[in-house]
Every structure is written in C-alpha cells, then in structure tokens.
Scaffold this motif. Sequence first.
Motif, short mmCIF file in Angstrom:
data_model
loop_
_atom_site.label_atom_id
_atom_site.label_comp_id
_atom_site.label_asym_id
_atom_site.label_seq_id
_atom_site.Cartn_x
_atom_site.Cartn_y
_atom_site.Cartn_z
N THR A 57 0.84 -1.19 0.00
CA THR A 57 0.00 0.00 0.00
C THR A 57 0.88 1.24 0.00
N THR A 58 0.57 2.16 -0.89
CA THR A 58 1.26 3.45 -0.93
C THR A 58 0.22 4.56 -1.04
N VAL A 59 0.53 5.67 -0.44
CA VAL A 59 -0.35 6.83 -0.46
C VAL A 59 0.50 8.07 -0.73
N TYR A 60 -0.07 9.00 -1.47
CA TYR A 60 0.65 10.23 -1.80
C TYR A 60 -0.23 11.45 -1.54
N ALA A 61 0.40 12.52 -1.12
CA ALA A 61 -0.29 13.80 -1.06
C ALA A 61 -0.52 14.30 -2.48
N ASP A 62 -1.57 15.08 -2.65
CA ASP A 62 -1.89 15.59 -3.99
C ASP A 62 -0.73 16.40 -4.58
N SER A 63 0.02 17.06 -3.71
CA SER A 63 1.10 17.93 -4.17
C SER A 63 2.23 17.17 -4.86
N VAL A 64 2.34 15.86 -4.61
CA VAL A 64 3.44 15.09 -5.20
C VAL A 64 2.97 13.92 -6.04
N LYS A 65 1.68 13.69 -6.05
CA LYS A 65 1.14 12.55 -6.78
C LYS A 65 1.51 12.63 -8.27
N GLY A 66 1.98 11.52 -8.79
CA GLY A 66 2.38 11.48 -10.19
C GLY A 66 3.81 11.89 -10.44
N ARG A 67 4.45 12.48 -9.43
CA ARG A 67 5.85 12.91 -9.59
C ARG A 67 6.79 12.14 -8.66
N PHE A 68 6.32 11.77 -7.49
CA PHE A 68 7.14 11.06 -6.50
C PHE A 68 6.69 9.61 -6.41
N THR A 69 7.66 8.74 -6.12
CA THR A 69 7.36 7.33 -5.92
C THR A 69 8.09 6.82 -4.69
N ILE A 70 7.31 6.25 -3.78
CA ILE A 70 7.88 5.68 -2.56
C ILE A 70 8.07 4.18 -2.76
N SER A 71 9.12 3.65 -2.17
CA SER A 71 9.37 2.21 -2.25
C SER A 71 10.18 1.79 -1.04
N ARG A 72 10.35 0.50 -0.89
CA ARG A 72 11.14 0.00 0.22
C ARG A 72 11.80 -1.30 -0.17
N ASP A 73 12.92 -1.58 0.45
CA ASP A 73 13.62 -2.84 0.27
C ASP A 73 13.89 -3.36 1.68
N ASN A 74 13.06 -4.24 2.14
CA ASN A 74 13.19 -4.72 3.52
C ASN A 74 14.47 -5.54 3.71
N ASP A 75 14.95 -6.15 2.65
CA ASP A 75 16.21 -6.90 2.78
C ASP A 75 17.37 -5.96 3.06
N ARG A 76 17.28 -4.74 2.54
CA ARG A 76 18.33 -3.74 2.77
C ARG A 76 17.99 -2.82 3.94
N ASN A 77 16.80 -3.05 4.54
CA ASN A 77 16.38 -2.22 5.68
C ASN A 77 16.33 -0.75 5.32
N THR A 78 15.86 -0.45 4.11
CA THR A 78 15.91 0.90 3.56
C THR A 78 14.62 1.22 2.81
N ALA A 79 14.21 2.46 2.92
CA ALA A 79 13.10 2.97 2.13
C ALA A 79 13.62 4.08 1.21
N TYR A 80 12.85 4.36 0.17
CA TYR A 80 13.30 5.31 -0.83
C TYR A 80 12.17 6.26 -1.21
N LEU A 81 12.54 7.43 -1.71
CA LEU A 81 11.59 8.35 -2.30
C LEU A 81 12.20 8.87 -3.59
N GLN A 82 11.68 8.40 -4.71
CA GLN A 82 12.12 8.88 -6.02
C GLN A 82 11.32 10.13 -6.35
N MET A 83 12.02 11.22 -6.62
CA MET A 83 11.35 12.50 -6.86
C MET A 83 11.72 12.97 -8.26
N ASN A 84 10.71 13.06 -9.10
CA ASN A 84 10.89 13.52 -10.48
C ASN A 84 10.16 14.83 -10.70
N SER A 85 10.48 15.51 -11.79
CA SER A 85 9.82 16.77 -12.16
C SER A 85 9.78 17.73 -10.98
#
Length: 129
Positions: A57-85
């Motif tokens: 499940t992922t949720v985004y604020a309207d201000s970043v929807k379509g431009r930002f992507t959240i993800s996680r890699d539990n094996d690496r114990n790390t989360a990410y936020l890809q920010m475009n545009s």
Amino acid sequence: QLQLVESGGGLVQPGGSLRLSCAASGFTLDSYAIGWFRQAPGKEREGISCISFSGGTTVYADSVKGRFTISRDNDRNTAYLQMNSLEPDDTAVYYCAADEDFYCSSVLLIVGASAMDYWGKGTLVTVSE
C-alpha cells in the motif's frame, strides 16, 4: 540504538530528479509503516507519502502525486523516495519516519508529523536554477 538516516538530498534544477534513501539501524523495518514528510522554511511539517510494512500500500499527497514514488527494500532495511519533475515549491528538509502502529493511509499523512515513533534528522532538497 534505533536510528533512521536520510540521504540523497541536494541542489537540483527545476524539472530534475533526486532519490532519497532512508536507512534504518538498530531495528528492522519490515514491521513498520514508513512515511516521508517535508518541512519548508516557515511552514509546518507535512506528510507527502507513506508505504505499508509489506510495500503493498502506498499513499501520496496531492502535491506530489504522479511525480514522486515511494518504495522500500526490507532486505536492505531501507526505504526510498524517487522524486521527479521537481519544482521550486518542493524545496524543503525531507524526513523519513517509521511506526509499527500506524497503517499507511491518508490519515497517517495528516497526523503522522506529530505522532510517528522514529524519525531521521532530515536531508535538505533545494530546487533552484
């Protein structure tokens, strides 16, 4: 010691991209919801995205929807936020937070800024020519 550390911030031109990382130490993230928040100068901290402990499940604020992507890699114990545009209004200190008791939802984006258990110290993103 339980710790979250953000990285990946910096100066970028409008229209550019950055990927933020949130690395956990001292605990495993796989049972925690992760939220990304930001605070611009003179403004309150706002929730912009969250991801459930499984990543399903992922949720985004309207201000970043379509431009930002959240993800996680539990094996690496790390989360990410890809920010475009990226836009000048995206300039802020970006924080990640973790909590075992919150579900990723729009509610978390609203109340999480004052309620989530673990926080990083933030990474600065500046969008400017």
